[in-house]
Write an enzyme that holds these catalytic residues in place. Structure first.
Site, PDB file in Angstrom:
ATOM      1  N   GLU A  38       0.833  -1.206   0.000  1.00 17.14           N
ATOM      2  CA  GLU A  38       0.000   0.000   0.000  1.00 17.14           C
ATOM      3  C   GLU A  38       0.869   1.259   0.000  1.00 17.14           C
ATOM      4  O   GLU A  38       0.613   2.216   0.742  1.00 17.14           O
ATOM      5  CB  GLU A  38      -0.943  -0.007   1.212  1.00 17.14           C
ATOM      6  CG  GLU A  38      -1.968  -1.123   1.153  1.00 17.14           C
ATOM      7  CD  GLU A  38      -2.979  -1.078   2.283  1.00 17.14           C
ATOM      8  OE1 GLU A  38      -4.156  -1.259   2.015  1.00 17.14           O
ATOM      9  OE2 GLU A  38      -2.548  -0.855   3.444  1.00 17.14           O
ATOM     10  N   GLU A  46      -6.534  -7.448  -1.091  1.00 15.27           N
ATOM     11  CA  GLU A  46      -7.112  -7.441   0.249  1.00 15.27           C
ATOM     12  C   GLU A  46      -8.601  -7.161   0.125  1.00 15.27           C
ATOM     13  O   GLU A  46      -9.013  -6.010  -0.001  1.00 15.27           O
ATOM     14  CB  GLU A  46      -6.439  -6.390   1.142  1.00 15.27           C
ATOM     15  CG  GLU A  46      -4.999  -6.680   1.469  1.00 15.27           C
ATOM     16  CD  GLU A  46      -4.413  -5.689   2.475  1.00 15.27           C
ATOM     17  OE1 GLU A  46      -5.205  -4.940   3.108  1.00 15.27           O
ATOM     18  OE2 GLU A  46      -3.184  -5.667   2.634  1.00 15.27           O
TER      19      GLU A  46
END
Length: 579
Positions: free
Chosen positions: A155, A233
């Site tokens: 991320e 995710e």
């Protein structure tokens, strides 16, 4: 062979990746196979895991790949069950894990720049990667192993846009033998995708918890229509912080509908399929409006509970996945045995203050030292000095202190400050000419996400003011509590002070159980020397999960370290989970 073309391919044939996240470092090794078999029974063909740097290099230059840290064994266990593996070996993992997986000893460098092109940081990453990929590289699909993809950073688009840094990570991974396809994962805001992706070298994937059509649309617009879409995710639960009031829960029926839409369009990795436990002091924390440390349980409202039971969410997901799987899925697995061992009575109790000399070696300094300066990563530090003549203290302040401090005068609690209270002016009376001030500071978990990563030194970094002036001449007692066997229970106990309580549990057969900490204050529990994790009366977690492999047939020793003076003379072991 695994390939990324317009879709994912295995040995020349398109495959649908249905993956679930399990963190080997949150599950005792004896249960890896059980949790992985249950993933297969839900319909998964892949398992995904991070590899946390602070677990594998706990002290600079000292590496650990044994026991719960044996990532190679975990991957080999997955392969034995015909599961593919996705590994996310970034230096930073987030994961609601202490410091996002970064080792705290990085902070000894006062100029440290994390997750960016800062040569001292990259030199340390290089050294770590050289060791880590000796474990991982031989297990790639290109070498006959199960690893089909590895992730670059994590991320990154929500943190920085330093493409030179990402380029170095890719170069290091390839230098140390990575030759399976690389991926990145980010949110779908344009800035996040622009900042965090490296499309020339790594296939972009995205993270989200709902509205998959929108997020896949954003990803498709970014990478084009001739590339596979994957949610790395799929947030089917959420973590819980101390003081939340209740465990975070989500609507599994809506998520099952979302899963069907995702699988119609692309590929999925459940975050989390099985959360596990933040054993020891390894829970992370967040800082948005305020400091918010996570509870010991990392149950995450996942399809498989913290203790490995299937849920209604599991069954709903399994039903959807069966529609995308030509073979009949395996039968639903049996739960792991749990036992109510009843209540055990207190054997002995002793005060922390009387055990300082056998638990810690005092470090003298004219000024307060941080935990990192004391070469300590986790736990507590006790700061001690003589307060001088009796007088009224009208301006007492703890400057640069994290995360929770208790001030004792001659062993009696004077005040407690936590989070935003730290640094606030306090007043009190020094009633004698010879008083000892003890300040017990707890590291409650370093922040694991966002810009506050740079500000994660623990202890007292700036100093202590008494009547507006700094105090000098401190003795520091580092208390990582990694030597709990050195507690001497023959030493005295003083009520309403931090203490160690000893219990013994004798059993004929090992089984999972739960320790009920209702009525206790705040602290940690050790079973046969193993740190189960934290408890705190503010909840919402009041029971600690005890996996059977931590117990032994015969006599088991349980030590409770408690800091508030709120203790009980019995300890309850129950077969009833927290919810």
């Amino acid at each position: 062979m695994f390939e990324i073309r317009e879709d994912f391919y295995w040995n020349g044939k398109p495959i649908k990746i249905i993956s679930g996240a399990i963190h080997y470092f949150r599950v005792v090794p004896e249960y890896w196979e059980d949790r992985l078999k249950k993933l297969k029974a839900m319909g998964g063909n892949t398992v995904e895991t991070y590899a946390p740097w602070n677990v594998h290099e706990p002290k600079e230059g000292h590496y650990d790949f044994d026991g719960m840290q044996d990532v190679a064994k975990f991957i080999e266990t997955a392969q034995s069950l015909d599961l593919f593996v996705i590994v996310r070996p970034s230096p930073y993992i987030c994961a609601e894990w202490e410091f996002g997986g970064l080792p705290s000893w990085l902070l000894k460098d006062k100029d440290m720049k994390l997750r960016t092109f800062y040569e001292p940081y990259l030199d340390m990453v290089d050294r770590y990667f050289e060791v880590l990929f000796k474990e991982l590289a031989p297990l790639q699909a290109t070498k006959g192993g199960p690893i089909i993809m590895m992730q670059v950073e994590n991320e990154y688009g929500s943190y920085n846009n330093d493409k030179d840094y990402l380029k170095v990570l890719v170069e290091l991974m390839k230098r140390y033998g990575v030759d399976v396809p690389l991926v990145t994962s980010d949110g779908t805001w344009l800035d996040m995708l622009e900042n965090g992706t490296f499309p020339e070298q790594a296939h972009p994937t995205v993270n989200f918890g709902s509205d998959g059509a929108h997020h896949f649309g954003e990803l498709e617009q970014f990478i084009g229509k001739d590339s596979p879409l994957m949610v790395m995710e799929f947030w089917i639960g959420w973590f819980t912080a101390w003081g939340n009031g209740k465990y975070n829960r989500t609507d599994y029926k809506e998520q099952a509908k979302e899963l069907r839409n995702i699988l119609n369009k692309g590929h999925v990795n459940f975050y989390m399929y099985h959360g596990g436990t933040n054993f020891g002091f390894m829970n992370g924390a967040n800082y948005y409006e305020e400091f918010s440390p996570d509870i010991t349980s990392y149950d995450y409202d996942a399809p498989l509970t913290e203790w490995g039971d299937i849920t209604e969410k599991y069954k709903a997901f399994r039903e959807v996945i069966q529609d995308f799987t030509p073979e009949e899925l395996p039968a639903l697995p049996e739960p792991v045995k749990k036992t109510d061992f009843g209540n055990v009575l207190l054997k002995s109790r002793t005060s922390l203050f009387d055990n300082l000399d056998n638990l810690s070696e005092g470090v003298m300094s004219p000024y307060t030292l941080s935990m990192e300066e004391l070469d300590q990563d986790y736990g507590y530090v006790l700061y001690r000095q003589n307060t001088g003549k009796k007088r009224k203290v009208e301006d007492f302040r703890l400057l640069g202190t994290s995360d929770r401090a208790q001030v004792f005068l001659n062993g009696a609690l004077e005040l407690t400050q936590y989070a935003k209270e730290l640094g606030r002016k306090e007043t009190f009376e020094l009633t004698e000419n010879d008083m000892t001030m003890d300040i017990l500071v707890e590291n409650m978990g370093r922040v694991n996400y966002g810009p506050w990563l740079k500000k994660q030194s623990k202890g007292i970094t700036d100093g202590v003011l008494v009547n507006g002036t700094y105090r000098s001449g401190w003795t520091h007692f580092p208390l990582p509590l990694d030597n709990i066997e050195d507690v001497e229970f023959t030493k005295p106990y003083k009520e309403n002070t931090p203490s160690f309580s000893l219990f013994e549990l004798e059993i004929d057969e090992k089984a999972d159980t739960f320790i009920d900490m209702t009525g206790w204050g705040k602290g940690v529990v050790f079973v046969n020397g193993f740190n189960l994790g934290r408890f705190w009366e503010i909840g919402p977690q009041y029971k600690l999960y005890v996996p059977a492999p931590i117990l032994k047939e015969g006599l088991n020793q349980i030590v409770v370290f408690e800091t508030e003076g709120k203790v009980k003379d019995e300890l309850a072991f129950t077969d009833k989970p927290p919810y």
